[in-house]
Enzyme design. Sequence first.
Site, short mmCIF file in Angstrom:
data_model
loop_
_atom_site.label_atom_id
_atom_site.label_comp_id
_atom_site.label_asym_id
_atom_site.label_seq_id
_atom_site.Cartn_x
_atom_site.Cartn_y
_atom_site.Cartn_z
N SER A 139 -6.26 -15.54 1.92
CA SER A 139 -5.88 -15.56 0.51
C SER A 139 -5.56 -17.01 0.14
O SER A 139 -5.46 -17.88 1.01
CB SER A 139 -4.63 -14.69 0.35
OG SER A 139 -3.90 -15.02 -0.81
N TYR A 152 3.69 -11.40 2.08
CA TYR A 152 2.24 -11.53 1.87
C TYR A 152 1.76 -12.91 2.32
O TYR A 152 0.77 -13.04 3.04
CB TYR A 152 1.93 -11.31 0.39
CG TYR A 152 0.46 -11.27 0.04
CD1 TYR A 152 -0.28 -10.10 0.22
CD2 TYR A 152 -0.20 -12.39 -0.46
CE1 TYR A 152 -1.63 -10.05 -0.10
CE2 TYR A 152 -1.54 -12.36 -0.78
CZ TYR A 152 -2.26 -11.18 -0.60
OH TYR A 152 -3.59 -11.14 -0.92
P1 NDP Z 1 -7.61 -3.43 -3.43
O1 NDP Z 1 -6.25 -2.91 -3.68
O2 NDP Z 1 -8.70 -3.20 -4.43
O3 NDP Z 1 -8.14 -2.94 -2.03
C1 NDP Z 1 -7.31 -2.83 -0.91
C2 NDP Z 1 -8.03 -1.97 0.10
O4 NDP Z 1 -7.23 -1.86 1.27
C3 NDP Z 1 -8.28 -0.58 -0.40
O5 NDP Z 1 -9.61 -0.26 -0.10
C4 NDP Z 1 -7.31 0.29 0.38
O6 NDP Z 1 -7.90 1.56 0.59
C5 NDP Z 1 -7.19 -0.51 1.67
N1 NDP Z 1 -5.93 -0.27 2.39
C6 NDP Z 1 -4.67 -0.61 2.00
N2 NDP Z 1 -3.77 -0.21 2.92
C7 NDP Z 1 -4.49 0.37 3.93
C8 NDP Z 1 -4.13 0.98 5.15
N3 NDP Z 1 -2.84 1.08 5.56
N4 NDP Z 1 -5.11 1.48 5.94
C9 NDP Z 1 -6.40 1.40 5.55
N5 NDP Z 1 -6.81 0.83 4.40
C10 NDP Z 1 -5.85 0.33 3.59
O7 NDP Z 1 -7.39 -5.00 -3.21
P2 NDP Z 1 -8.36 -6.24 -3.02
O8 NDP Z 1 -9.76 -5.82 -2.95
O9 NDP Z 1 -7.95 -7.22 -4.02
O10 NDP Z 1 -7.86 -6.77 -1.60
C11 NDP Z 1 -8.66 -6.76 -0.46
C12 NDP Z 1 -8.20 -7.89 0.46
O11 NDP Z 1 -8.39 -9.13 -0.21
C13 NDP Z 1 -6.71 -7.81 0.81
O12 NDP Z 1 -6.53 -8.23 2.14
C14 NDP Z 1 -6.09 -8.81 -0.15
O13 NDP Z 1 -4.89 -9.32 0.33
C15 NDP Z 1 -7.19 -9.86 -0.19
N6 NDP Z 1 -7.13 -10.76 -1.32
C16 NDP Z 1 -7.31 -10.31 -2.61
C17 NDP Z 1 -7.29 -11.22 -3.66
C18 NDP Z 1 -7.51 -10.84 -5.06
O14 NDP Z 1 -7.41 -11.70 -5.95
N7 NDP Z 1 -7.85 -9.60 -5.37
C19 NDP Z 1 -7.05 -12.65 -3.43
C20 NDP Z 1 -6.88 -12.98 -2.05
C21 NDP Z 1 -6.92 -12.07 -1.05
P3 NDP Z 1 -7.03 2.95 0.65
O15 NDP Z 1 -5.96 2.82 -0.39
O16 NDP Z 1 -8.03 4.01 0.42
O17 NDP Z 1 -6.48 2.96 2.05
#
Ligand code: NDP
Length: 249
Positions: A139, A152
């Site tokens: 990130s 985070y």
């Molecule tokens: P979303 O909230 O859209 O997606 C998060 C995903 O993680 C979901 O598919 C969710 O699926 C899954 N998830 C969360 N907890 C669990 C768990 N315990 N077990 C399995 N799956 C899990 O967020 P983003 O797409 O934005 O984030 C994806 C990654 O990118 C993260 O690591 C985030 O920190 C990183 N990121 C995002 C940024 C942004 O601007 N959006 C910037 C920098 C980094 P489900 O709920 O079905 O389990």
Amino acid sequence: MFDLTGKVAIVTGGNGGIGLGMARGLAGAGARVVVAARNAKKSAAAVRELGSGALAIEVDVSDESSVKALMRDAVAQCGRLDILVNNAGINIRKPPHALSLAEWRQVIDTNLTSAYLCSHAAHPQLQRSGGGKIINIGSMMSIFGAAYAPAYAASKGGIVQFTKACAAAWAADNIQVNAILPGWIDTDLTRNARDQVAGLHDSVLRRTPAARWGVIDDFRGIAVFLAGAASPFITGAAITVDGGYSIQG
Ligand code: NDP
């Protein structure tokens, strides 16, 4: 060089957001994608969209036995593993003095310990395939801090150092391990952030030279590049995909 036909990829959190963007890239290049997340309905929709033999396996990435079962089931159903994308992540937005130990652990377990659990479980399978690729998602908080993101930021800083350690340890196994550091991307995660952090939407636009928020399809190309034959000598790197957000103050 960009053909992933015959390769099997696990994408944690592949049912939405950045994970789905990367899964689209991998499936489009011919890989069979295992969508690994908790929400079965969202995962089923992603699998329908991805095609190319994609399948969903339910997992909680913060739980060791659940991750072991994911790895076992993925290899049982697909026969091999070549690519692991450690993408699942959450945030709890509070300053350090307001964050409870349980909340700290929830974020660290979901964002960082998960990458250890999945990589640890995947390693023997990647060895069996003669090598492979691990892509970890960091990130901007791998670089910067923020008052509202202590756990985070710690997890995302940790992801970069964990990436380097695995890259060094597994180079001899022909496994390349890299991190992607996304800028501000329009997903469920940041839709919440925009509700909770005043002025965030406009300050991101002002600071990003590309003058827009990222979209999940910005991650298709980098996923294919880091997952395949185009990047055999790139390992331990942390690559920003941020429209230039991190290059100017
Ligand atoms: P979303 O909230 O859209 O997606 C998060 C995903 O993680 C979901 O598919 C969710 O699926 C899954 N998830 C969360 N907890 C669990 C768990 N315990 N077990 C399995 N799956 C899990 O967020 P983003 O797409 O934005 O984030 C994806 C990654 O990118 C993260 O690591 C985030 O920190 C990183 N990121 C995002 C940024 C942004 O601007 N959006 C910037 C920098 C980094 P489900 O709920 O079905 O389990």
